[in-house]
Design a protein around this motif. Structure first.
Motif, PDB file in Angstrom:
ATOM      1  N   UNK A   1       5.375  -0.763   1.786  1.00 59.05           N
ATOM      2  CA  UNK A   1       3.972  -0.340   1.706  1.00 59.05           C
ATOM      3  C   UNK A   1       3.782   0.247   0.317  1.00 59.05           C
ATOM      4  N   UNK A   2       2.751  -0.224  -0.362  1.00 62.33           N
ATOM      5  CA  UNK A   2       2.465   0.233  -1.713  1.00 62.33           C
ATOM      6  C   UNK A   2       1.267   1.179  -1.693  1.00 62.33           C
ATOM      7  N   UNK A   3       1.443   2.298  -2.371  1.00 64.52           N
ATOM      8  CA  UNK A   3       0.418   3.335  -2.412  1.00 64.52           C
ATOM      9  C   UNK A   3      -0.023   3.601  -3.849  1.00 64.52           C
ATOM     10  N   UNK A   4      -1.284   3.949  -3.966  1.00 63.02           N
ATOM     11  CA  UNK A   4      -1.867   4.355  -5.237  1.00 63.02           C
ATOM     12  C   UNK A   4      -2.089   5.867  -5.183  1.00 63.02           C
ATOM     13  N   UNK A   5      -1.894   6.534  -6.316  1.00 59.76           N
ATOM     14  CA  UNK A   5      -2.078   7.978  -6.352  1.00 59.76           C
ATOM     15  C   UNK A   5      -2.805   8.395  -7.628  1.00 59.76           C
ATOM     16  N   UNK A   6      -3.528   9.494  -7.525  1.00 60.48           N
ATOM     17  CA  UNK A   6      -4.294  10.046  -8.637  1.00 60.48           C
ATOM     18  C   UNK A   6      -3.693  11.386  -9.047  1.00 60.48           C
ATOM     19  N   UNK A   7      -3.568  11.581 -10.347  1.00 63.28           N
ATOM     20  CA  UNK A   7      -3.022  12.828 -10.871  1.00 63.28           C
ATOM     21  C   UNK A   7      -3.958  14.000 -10.596  1.00 63.28           C
ATOM     22  N   UNK A   8      -3.376  15.178 -10.519  1.00 60.22           N
ATOM     23  CA  UNK A   8      -4.143  16.399 -10.331  1.00 60.22           C
ATOM     24  C   UNK A   8      -4.875  16.814 -11.605  1.00 60.22           C
ATOM     25  N   UNK A   9      -4.278  16.509 -12.764  1.00 56.71           N
ATOM     26  CA  UNK A   9      -4.731  17.071 -14.029  1.00 56.71           C
ATOM     27  C   UNK A   9      -5.644  16.112 -14.788  1.00 56.71           C
ATOM     28  N   UNK A  10      -6.750  16.626 -15.268  1.00 54.77           N
ATOM     29  CA  UNK A  10      -7.615  15.832 -16.137  1.00 54.77           C
ATOM     30  C   UNK A  10      -6.904  15.663 -17.473  1.00 54.77           C
ATOM     31  N   UNK A  57      -4.071  10.377  -2.554  1.00 55.64           N
ATOM     32  CA  UNK A  57      -3.337   9.178  -2.161  1.00 55.64           C
ATOM     33  C   UNK A  57      -4.214   8.243  -1.347  1.00 55.64           C
ATOM     34  N   UNK A  58      -3.950   6.953  -1.490  1.00 51.68           N
ATOM     35  CA  UNK A  58      -4.596   5.975  -0.638  1.00 51.68           C
ATOM     36  C   UNK A  58      -3.794   5.754   0.634  1.00 51.68           C
ATOM     37  N   UNK A  59      -4.299   4.855   1.466  1.00 53.31           N
ATOM     38  CA  UNK A  59      -3.666   4.567   2.746  1.00 53.31           C
ATOM     39  C   UNK A  59      -2.572   3.507   2.635  1.00 53.31           C
ATOM     40  N   UNK A  60      -2.542   2.808   1.527  1.00 54.29           N
ATOM     41  CA  UNK A  60      -1.480   1.846   1.292  1.00 54.29           C
ATOM     42  C   UNK A  60      -1.890   0.412   1.595  1.00 54.29           C
ATOM     43  N   UNK A  61      -1.173  -0.511   0.969  1.00 52.78           N
ATOM     44  CA  UNK A  61      -1.333  -1.932   1.235  1.00 52.78           C
ATOM     45  C   UNK A  61       0.069  -2.536   1.359  1.00 52.78           C
ATOM     46  N   UNK A  62       0.259  -3.355   2.377  1.00 55.80           N
ATOM     47  CA  UNK A  62       1.590  -3.879   2.679  1.00 55.80           C
ATOM     48  C   UNK A  62       1.899  -5.099   1.828  1.00 55.80           C
ATOM     49  N   UNK A  63       3.081  -5.087   1.240  1.00 54.36           N
ATOM     50  CA  UNK A  63       3.596  -6.250   0.507  1.00 54.36           C
ATOM     51  C   UNK A  63       4.874  -6.710   1.209  1.00 54.36           C
TER      52      UNK A  63
END
Length: 123
Positions: free
Chosen positions: A93-102, A113-119
């Motif tokens: 499962x592949x997840x995307x994430x966003x940094x806390x810091x601008x 975090x996202x919910x993920x997409x299966x590969x």
């Protein structure tokens, strides 16, 4: 409210390619570093790749270096992961994430975090 949504996963044969996408809303996308992670059943989550806010700096795990390419289209609030020469061990499962810091870079301080997409890569 920040929302992160991945897409583009699927089933592919070994040696094939997939492109994952991630959109993030509720923030100024161009201000934040972004990352891709994966987790296979029974294994710990692994950071696959990271890109800084401008796209000028990237990181890749050794396991994907030379096969995966991370990129971002800030005007579209979208992050990509081009995956070539896929191997069965890339199945996760592949997840995307966003940094806390601008204005942050890699490694990120991952906040959203996202919910993920299966590969799934078949041999």
């Amino acid at each position: 409210q920040v929302q992160v949504v991945e897409s583009g996963g699927g089933l592919v044969q070994a040696g094939g390619s997939l492109r994952l996408s991630c959109t993030a809303s509720g923030l100024t996308f161009a201000d934040y570093a972004m990352g891709w992670f994966r987790q296979a059943p029974g294994k710990e989550r692994e950071e696959v790749s990271c890109i800084n806010w401008s796209g000028g700096s990237t990181y890749y795990a050794d396991s994907v270096k030379g096969r995966f390419t991370i990129s971002r289209a800030n005007a579209k609030n979208t992050l990509y992961l081009q995956m070539n020469s896929l191997k069965p061990e890339d199945t996760a499962m592949y997840y995307c994430a966003v940094d806390l810091r601008r204005g942050g870079g890699c490694p990120g301080w991952w906040r959203y975090w996202g919910q993920g997409t299966q590969v799934t890569v078949s041999s």
